[in-house]
Scaffold this motif. Structure first.
Motif, PDB file in Angstrom:
ATOM      1  N   GLN A  80     -37.420  12.970  -0.829  1.00  0.00           N
ATOM      2  CA  GLN A  80     -36.500  11.838  -0.745  1.00  0.00           C
ATOM      3  C   GLN A  80     -36.487  11.299   0.678  1.00  0.00           C
ATOM      4  O   GLN A  80     -36.504  12.061   1.643  1.00  0.00           O
ATOM      5  CB  GLN A  80     -35.099  12.314  -1.130  1.00  0.00           C
ATOM      6  CG  GLN A  80     -34.049  11.244  -1.122  1.00  0.00           C
ATOM      7  CD  GLN A  80     -32.728  11.806  -1.598  1.00  0.00           C
ATOM      8  OE1 GLN A  80     -32.677  12.466  -2.627  1.00  0.00           O
ATOM      9  NE2 GLN A  80     -31.682  11.560  -0.855  1.00  0.00           N
ATOM     10  N   GLY A  89     -38.094   7.848  -3.202  1.00  0.00           N
ATOM     11  CA  GLY A  89     -38.762   9.101  -2.882  1.00  0.00           C
ATOM     12  C   GLY A  89     -40.236   9.047  -3.179  1.00  0.00           C
ATOM     13  O   GLY A  89     -40.762   8.065  -3.701  1.00  0.00           O
ATOM     14  N   TYR A 149     -39.432  11.683   4.888  1.00  0.00           N
ATOM     15  CA  TYR A 149     -39.150  12.133   3.527  1.00  0.00           C
ATOM     16  C   TYR A 149     -39.055  13.656   3.527  1.00  0.00           C
ATOM     17  O   TYR A 149     -39.811  14.331   4.227  1.00  0.00           O
ATOM     18  CB  TYR A 149     -40.263  11.692   2.572  1.00  0.00           C
ATOM     19  CG  TYR A 149     -40.308  10.202   2.343  1.00  0.00           C
ATOM     20  CD1 TYR A 149     -39.819   9.662   1.163  1.00  0.00           C
ATOM     21  CD2 TYR A 149     -40.848   9.342   3.288  1.00  0.00           C
ATOM     22  CE1 TYR A 149     -39.862   8.292   0.929  1.00  0.00           C
ATOM     23  CE2 TYR A 149     -40.892   7.973   3.066  1.00  0.00           C
ATOM     24  CZ  TYR A 149     -40.401   7.461   1.886  1.00  0.00           C
ATOM     25  OH  TYR A 149     -40.443   6.103   1.657  1.00  0.00           O
TER      26      TYR A 149
END
Length: 160
Positions: A80, A89, A149
């Motif tokens: 994400q 994501g 991420y």
């Protein structure tokens, strides 16, 4: 008379106090189920579709007679974006391959706590432990937005 003396001697020898006792003998072996990796983090060199990362498994063992279940759990359901929301994501797969275990987690949906697991019967080899294996991770989607991420991938082993 001789017979009476011999029978008396036998009765005297066999009627002595004989004590007997049962003794329970036992012990216990603690349950040991553990899996370790060579590191505590994985970072893709480039976060783009097809990028791969290999994390070595350094030990996998469980001495439970009934065997063990190995589980991979993705807390976010994908990597994400730190700056975005759940829907922003990047998906990936994580294949666990060590000893008799070979299964894949598909972390591509963004749903929290996605998991994949595999259960195997107990064996002398699993109780002694396997000292090699890998988690093979592959990025399966292209990121839409710039940024960092992240996901928390949890690896567990539990006795059956």
């Amino acid at each position: 008379m001789k017979k009476l003396i011999v029978l008396s001697a036998i009765a005297t020898l066999s009627s002595g106090a004989a004590l007997a006792s049962n003794l329970d003998v036992g012990g216990s072996v603690p349950s040991v189920c553990e899996v370790t990796t060579s590191g505590s983090s994985a970072h893709f060199a480039k976060l783009e579709m097809g990028e791969k990362y290999q994390l070595p498994i350094t030990s996998l063992r469980c001495n439970d007679y009934d065997g063990a279940t190995v589980t991979l759990t993705s807390s976010e359901g994908h990597m994400q974006t730190v700056d975005g929301k759940d829907a922003t994501g990047v998906g990936y797969t994580a294949q666990f391959k060590a000893g008799p275990y070979d299964f894949t987690l598909n972390a591509t949906t963004g749903a929290d706590d996605i998991h994949a697991s595999q259960s195997k019967n107990g064996s002398a080899a699993l109780a002694a432990g396997y000292n090699s294996g890998n988690i093979f991770m592959t990025v399966t989607q292209t990121p839409t937005f710039a940024g960092n991420y992240t996901d928390q991938l949890m690896l567990t082993i539990t006795a059956n």
